[in-house]
Design a protein around this motif. Sequence first.
Motif, PDB file in Angstrom:
ATOM      1  N   UNK A  86      -0.324   0.798  -3.514  1.00  0.00           N
ATOM      2  CA  UNK A  86      -0.936  -0.050  -4.538  1.00  0.00           C
ATOM      3  C   UNK A  86      -0.202  -1.392  -4.642  1.00  0.00           C
ATOM      4  N   UNK A  87       1.141  -1.339  -4.634  1.00  0.00           N
ATOM      5  CA  UNK A  87       1.905  -2.594  -4.677  1.00  0.00           C
ATOM      6  C   UNK A  87       1.543  -3.470  -3.481  1.00  0.00           C
ATOM      7  N   UNK A  88       1.425  -2.829  -2.310  1.00  0.00           N
ATOM      8  CA  UNK A  88       1.054  -3.553  -1.084  1.00  0.00           C
ATOM      9  C   UNK A  88      -0.336  -4.185  -1.252  1.00  0.00           C
ATOM     10  N   UNK A  89      -1.260  -3.414  -1.816  1.00  0.00           N
ATOM     11  CA  UNK A  89      -2.629  -3.924  -1.979  1.00  0.00           C
ATOM     12  C   UNK A  89      -2.695  -5.060  -2.998  1.00  0.00           C
ATOM     13  N   UNK A  90      -1.779  -5.035  -3.956  1.00  0.00           N
ATOM     14  CA  UNK A  90      -1.781  -6.086  -4.974  1.00  0.00           C
ATOM     15  C   UNK A  90      -1.062  -7.348  -4.503  1.00  0.00           C
ATOM     16  N   UNK A  91      -0.572  -7.313  -3.264  1.00  0.00           N
ATOM     17  CA  UNK A  91      -0.006  -8.535  -2.700  1.00  0.00           C
ATOM     18  C   UNK A  91       1.500  -8.564  -2.613  1.00  0.00           C
ATOM     19  N   UNK A  92       2.153  -7.423  -2.824  1.00  0.00           N
ATOM     20  CA  UNK A  92       3.613  -7.395  -2.674  1.00  0.00           C
ATOM     21  C   UNK A  92       3.949  -7.497  -1.183  1.00  0.00           C
ATOM     22  N   UNK A 134      -1.725  -1.821   6.598  1.00  0.00           N
ATOM     23  CA  UNK A 134      -2.352  -2.992   7.241  1.00  0.00           C
ATOM     24  C   UNK A 134      -1.852  -4.328   6.678  1.00  0.00           C
TER      25      UNK A 134
END
Lengths: 227, 308
Positions: free
Chosen positions: B199-205, B308
């Motif tokens: 989720x953090x990755x998807x939110x742009x972290x 990704x």
Amino acid sequence: MIFLENIQLRHGGTRRNPGATILRNVSLSVPDGAFRWLTGPSGAGKSSLLSLLHLSMRPAAGRMEIFGVAPDRASRGRLARMRRRIGLIPQDYRLLGELSVLDNVVLPLRIARQSERDSLREARAILDWLGLDGREDVLPDRLSGGERQRVAIARALVTRPDLLLADEPTNALGEEQARGLIGLFQHLAHSGATVIVATHNATLLRDFPARTFALDGGHIREETPDP
Amino acid sequence: MSRAFTARLLSPASGAGRGAVLAVIAAMSALSVFTLAGWFGASALSTAWRTDGTNVVTVELPRSTSGSAPADSVPALIEILSHQPGLAEVSLLPAGEATRLMEPWLGNGSDLALSLPVIITLTHSPSVSLEQISQIVHDKAPDAVIEENALWGDRLAMLGTSLQLCAAIATALAAVTCALVLAVSVVTGLAARRRAVVLLHELGATDGLIAGRIALQGGLTALAGALCGASLAFPALVFLFQATAPFRLGAAGTTDTHWPSGLADWAASVVTLPAPLLWTLATLPLLISLSGWIAGQISARLWLRRLP
């Protein structure tokens, strides 16, 4: 601007044994500040197309550009910065159960390293607007389905994204709230954001006419013109 | 993201897992304390053996078959050697001392049937070669045997170096074990918290942001474990240092262990540890913490490459 050309998307699989094809030869373009509907039966590939546009999946073939950048040529850091400009309202909400409603909503602003004070103020304002005032400290597991959906909406909108992707965002909302939300989305599009909303709701499609992509069996069956 | 917030979300291990990681790092840290102390001890011994033995030469003058010493040649030879520039501490090993040294191999000196040679020891400066000494001695006593202790000094120094190498390898293995344990802990923690990380990755972290927070947690965990281990090992090290006092001070003539009598004495004895060892032990927790941070960065970044 979103531009897709002959996109193929596969799910899972290995090099020797490629997974099931979800999207086949999908081509579309959406200019900045446009509002688009995405419709189609269950399993047509709507959620996968939104995941692809959110840069959460990689296409197996085809050409793709978002914000004028081809994701397959962008660095991982650039992809992360692009994701910060995209707001996603997933069908399953994807809230973190160990964080309060406020912490969930403020998460994208913390990732973007906005000041804590401004982040909290903006998150509280949007929660108020969505009727969740007084629920900031509650854990998501204690919320109703409609409330959880509104938290996911708040998290997607709090960053004022340039591209908003909503997957059945009105499923758990009442009719009035649903109409208010789509009205907000159209207002965002008029302000310059690109909005793509996947829905089954025929009433909304009728009451808020806009160009529509109809997906079926992994490819775009029909693209209605602007009303 | 605030540290407390991400610490909650991205801690590398929690509960029993975190306790086990801390215990392993503490054990490896304690082991490192002893191996580093061993390294310093071996280094000191190696240096002492090399410097003490290198410049010492032994001259053996065989007795005649009747057992009498070459009475005229010995004092004259000592006189000549004593006045040679670059030679010092020329001394005759007393016959009684030579007999005592040979007792373990030849039995009681009074019963010896074998006539022991007359032994002269001397030290020389580096400017005087063994060949020069040999020429001087053989002019006066052609059948004298000359032996340079440097050979033994070199062998002992080599032994000391190999002991140092063993200690260095043991320290390195302890550091690698710490890093591996932390890396496994990070990967396990990431897998357990996959949903939150994705989720953090998807939110742009960025990978750097997520890996940085995880590495910080890894570094702090390693620091806590290292401090625990070093704190537990240090008193044992001071005790061992006191126990080896006769060995270390033997050359100065002290052969008894002087045990500190009270807590204050024990505390004061800490300063008798060599300063380089104390400095190294002080930096050990920081080095282990750094290895934990690096392990956290590498393992988290490798894991994040799957997304990704």
